[in-house]
Design a protein around this motif. Structure first.
Motif, short mmCIF file in Angstrom:
data_model
loop_
_atom_site.label_atom_id
_atom_site.label_comp_id
_atom_site.label_asym_id
_atom_site.label_seq_id
_atom_site.Cartn_x
_atom_site.Cartn_y
_atom_site.Cartn_z
N LEU A 347 0.87 -1.18 0.00
CA LEU A 347 0.00 0.00 0.00
C LEU A 347 0.90 1.23 0.00
CD1 LEU A 347 -2.97 0.96 0.10
CD2 LEU A 347 -2.66 1.32 2.55
N VAL A 348 0.79 2.03 -1.04
CA VAL A 348 1.67 3.20 -1.20
C VAL A 348 1.16 4.33 -0.30
CG1 VAL A 348 2.65 4.85 -2.81
CG2 VAL A 348 2.12 2.51 -3.58
N ILE A 349 2.03 4.79 0.60
CA ILE A 349 1.68 5.87 1.52
C ILE A 349 2.66 7.03 1.27
CG2 ILE A 349 1.33 6.55 3.93
CD1 ILE A 349 -0.54 4.33 3.03
N PHE A 350 2.27 7.95 0.42
CA PHE A 350 3.15 9.10 0.17
C PHE A 350 3.25 9.95 1.43
CE2 PHE A 350 1.89 8.01 -4.18
CZ PHE A 350 3.12 8.06 -4.83
N PRO A 351 4.46 10.18 1.94
CA PRO A 351 4.62 10.93 3.18
C PRO A 351 4.22 12.40 3.03
CG PRO A 351 6.75 10.48 2.17
CD PRO A 351 5.74 9.71 1.38
N GLN A 352 3.93 13.03 4.17
CA GLN A 352 3.49 14.43 4.18
C GLN A 352 4.70 15.36 4.02
OE1 GLN A 352 0.16 15.28 4.57
NE2 GLN A 352 -0.41 13.12 4.64
N ILE A 353 5.24 15.38 2.81
CA ILE A 353 6.39 16.23 2.50
C ILE A 353 6.11 16.94 1.17
CG2 ILE A 353 8.05 14.80 3.75
CD1 ILE A 353 8.85 13.55 1.06
N PRO A 354 6.82 18.03 0.87
CA PRO A 354 6.63 18.70 -0.42
C PRO A 354 6.92 17.77 -1.59
CG PRO A 354 7.86 20.10 1.09
CD PRO A 354 7.78 18.75 1.74
N PHE A 355 6.23 18.00 -2.69
CA PHE A 355 6.37 17.15 -3.88
C PHE A 355 7.82 17.05 -4.33
CE2 PHE A 355 6.52 16.65 -8.52
CZ PHE A 355 5.77 15.50 -8.69
N GLY A 356 8.57 18.15 -4.22
CA GLY A 356 9.95 18.17 -4.70
C GLY A 356 10.88 17.24 -3.95
N LEU A 357 10.49 16.81 -2.76
CA LEU A 357 11.34 15.94 -1.95
C LEU A 357 11.16 14.46 -2.26
CD1 LEU A 357 11.18 17.73 1.54
CD2 LEU A 357 12.92 17.92 -0.25
N TYR A 358 10.16 14.11 -3.08
CA TYR A 358 10.01 12.72 -3.49
C TYR A 358 11.10 12.35 -4.48
CZ TYR A 358 5.28 12.92 -1.48
OH TYR A 358 4.23 13.06 -0.62
N SER A 359 11.38 11.05 -4.57
CA SER A 359 12.36 10.58 -5.57
C SER A 359 11.75 10.71 -6.96
CB SER A 359 12.72 9.12 -5.30
OG SER A 359 11.62 8.27 -5.60
N GLN A 360 12.58 10.59 -7.98
CA GLN A 360 12.08 10.75 -9.35
C GLN A 360 11.03 9.68 -9.68
OE1 GLN A 360 12.78 13.39 -11.41
NE2 GLN A 360 11.05 12.49 -12.52
N GLY A 361 11.29 8.44 -9.23
CA GLY A 361 10.33 7.37 -9.49
C GLY A 361 8.99 7.65 -8.85
N GLN A 362 9.01 8.16 -7.61
CA GLN A 362 7.76 8.47 -6.91
C GLN A 362 7.02 9.61 -7.60
OE1 GLN A 362 9.41 9.21 -3.02
NE2 GLN A 362 9.96 7.04 -2.74
N LYS A 363 7.77 10.62 -8.07
CA LYS A 363 7.14 11.72 -8.83
C LYS A 363 6.50 11.19 -10.11
CE LYS A 363 10.47 15.27 -7.32
NZ LYS A 363 11.58 16.14 -7.78
N ASP A 364 7.20 10.27 -10.76
CA ASP A 364 6.67 9.71 -12.00
C ASP A 364 5.37 8.95 -11.75
OD1 ASP A 364 8.81 10.74 -13.39
OD2 ASP A 364 9.94 8.85 -13.44
#
Length: 542
Positions: A347-364
């Motif tokens: 289950l993917v749980i994107f953490p409560q952080i700004p979008f820019g701090l995600y890895s490239q794969g997560q942004k994709d």
């Protein structure tokens, strides 16, 4: 949710016409009642009930027969069809509007028909307001779960004469769903007796909707409720119905499905509820739905997807479907097996952080969701960030929401989480999880699953959190914890091997309930019979 613009005209109208053979049986029930002089059909459609009255030579006995229909084309055709009968008056009306304008001035000796089954979201704003007014004026709650047939029943009961009768073809929901509880209470207060005709086979073959025939009478000398079950329409016997005794309502708040079992069996269930050797599951734990992701197919991913988009580090082990739960203990090895078989085990749980701090794969992966409109669903669209799921907490155990043979109660031994396909269980402080889970695997508690749950036409049993909380389990405080663990491991082995669950019930009934809790053996036997009877009735329609 299916959007209104993508829904068929038939579904928007809720129009599933009654077979003539069923309409004739319903009319036959009232054939010898000479008190019926005025009749209303509040949603007459193609006029099948008029055909039934004609075929059984009853139209001539009726002084006034009113038919209400919202579809103008149907009204035109029906008027022509019944033009030879001067006592029939077909009116082009929305029934809710008809009721509002005539509730004080018109009363009917018999109201019969098949009201439309239209969900709240498919109604116009005006219809919603009228339906809400009908319900709330009779001290009933109005919400988005309510279907139009509920308001049809309430309004029709209010249009009955002093000794009036009602006969409707309505969904089986009347017997068992939570949103119909207010209606059940209303009907037991307004009607002297209630007859329900149920069917083992589906009557409407083009939809998977189980229906019943609901018959109610006002101010009758006969009191109570009776449920008579037939295989199908051709099996209906009016003499058999009338020979069946009414049973006194024991609790108007409870589901009516319990009247499928005998009085002796319902007495046993009542005795268990009053026996201090048993407790409700709600007394032991917090029972909540699984995580509402808003889009399970997007947030529940397999191992390949998790690796391709760098999602493993922001995922929680997931037990996402009933087919993923093949044990009583859900261990890390069970989760790993699911993951290695490329099941949706993360289950993917994107953490409560700004979008820019995600890895490239997560942004994709987030961008992929937006490109494929995964963010457009209602739950996702109302969030500040559509891809961040709220209400994340790890439960002690899971309970399957929808089931076939029986619901599994599964201990969470690997920090997993579930979507809303399962319920999350958090045990109260001081409660030993294994003690409660074992207390569920016995004949008595299994009987309560069928009584508290609700069935679908496809044979599925659904249990919601409140319904699970109302299930009774034996208190196992007197059983040594070593015995509890040993017994639960035995049950786990049976479930893992996919052996008959009755083998586990036999063992727990004998080795735990009879030996330690001192439950009489015949009580376990009777409870097993209740479970099997109710389960068999449900599975017959699979």
């Amino acid at each position: 949710m299916i959007l209104k613009e993508n829904t068929s005209h038939q579904k928007l109208r809720g129009a599933y016409y009654t077979p003539l053979s069923l309409a004739e049986k319903i009319v036959e029930y009232f054939k010898d009642d000479d008190s019926i002089k005025t009749v209303l059909e509040p949603s007459c459609g193609d006029g099948v009930f008029f055909d039934a009255l004609k075929n059984l030579c009853l139209i001539q006995k009726i002084k006034q027969l009113d038919g209400i229909e919202i579809e103008k084309d149907e009204v035109v055709k029906l008027k022509e069809k019944v033009s030879a009968f001067k006592n029939i008056n077909i009116q082009h009306f929305d029934f809710f509007t008809f009721y509002k304008e005539n509730s004080d001035s018109k009363k009917y000796d018999l109201i019969l028909g098949n009201p439309p089954y239209i969900r709240y979201q498919y109604l116009t704003e005006s219809q919603r307001n009228e339906m809400s007014e009908i319900l709330t004026s009779h001290k009933m709650k109005s919400n988005k779960l309510i279907n139009t047939w509920v308001a049809f029943v309430v309004a029709s009961v209010q249009l009955l004469s002093e000794n009036g009768k009602i006969a409707f073809v309505i969904p089986v929901d009347i017997l068992q769903v939570a949103y119909a509880e207010d209606l059940r209470i209303f009907l037991t207060q307004e009607l002297s007796n209630i007859t329900v005709l149920a069917f083992k086979n589906l009557i409407f073959h083009d939809i998977e909707q189980e229906v019943v025939v609901f018959i109610g009478e006002k101010k009758s000398n006969k009191k109570g409720i009776r449920i008579v079950e037939f295989k199908d329409i051709s099996d209906i016997s009016i003499p058999e119905i009338k020979r069946t005794e009414f049973r006194v309502f024991s609790n108007s708040h409870e589901k009516w499905t319990k009247y499928f079992i005998s009085k002796t069996e319902t007495d046993l269930i009542s005795a268990i509820k009053n026996d201090n050797r048993f407790q409700k599951l709600s007394d032991c734990a917090l029972i909540n739905i699984g995580v509402t992701t808003g889009n399970n197919s997007y947030f529940s991913v397999d191992k390949t997807t998790a690796q391709n988009y760098d999602l493993e580090s922001i995922s929680i082990p997931l037990i996402g479907r009933s087919s993923h739960a093949n044990s009583v203990y859900f261990e890390k090895s069970d989760w790993e097996e699911n993951a290695n078989n490329n099941k949706a085990a993360y289950l993917v749980i994107f953490p409560q952080i700004p979008f820019g701090l995600y890895s490239q794969g997560q942004k994709d992966y987030i961008k992929l969701g937006e490109e494929t409109n995964q963010n457009k669903g209602y739950k996702c669209s109302i969030r500040d960030k559509w891809y961040q799921i709220p209400s994340i907490w790890i439960p002690d155990a899971f309970f399957l929401r929808r089931n076939n043979l029986y619901p599994k109660f599964v201990l969470n031994h690997c920090g997993a989480i579930s979507t809303d396909t399962m319920h999350r269980i958090k045990f109260n402080d001081g409660v030993e999880p294994e003690r409660i889970v074992l207390s569920y695997y016995n004949s008595i508690s299994f009987a309560f699953t069928e009584i508290c749950g609700r069935s679908y036409g496809g044979g599925v049993l659904e249990i919601l959190p409140r319904e699970m909380g109302n299930m009774y389990v034996p208190k196992l405080d007197s059983v040594p914890i070593e015995k509890i663990r040993s017994a639960l491991k035995k049950v786990d082995e049976i479930v893992r091997k996919n052996d008959s669950i009755e083998t586990a019930l036999d063992f727990v009934d004998s080795a735990i309930l009879v030996e330690y809790v001192k439950i009489e053996k015949n009580v376990c036997v009777q409870a097993r019979n209740i479970w099997k009877k109710m389960q068999s009735r449900r599975l017959t329609r699979n």
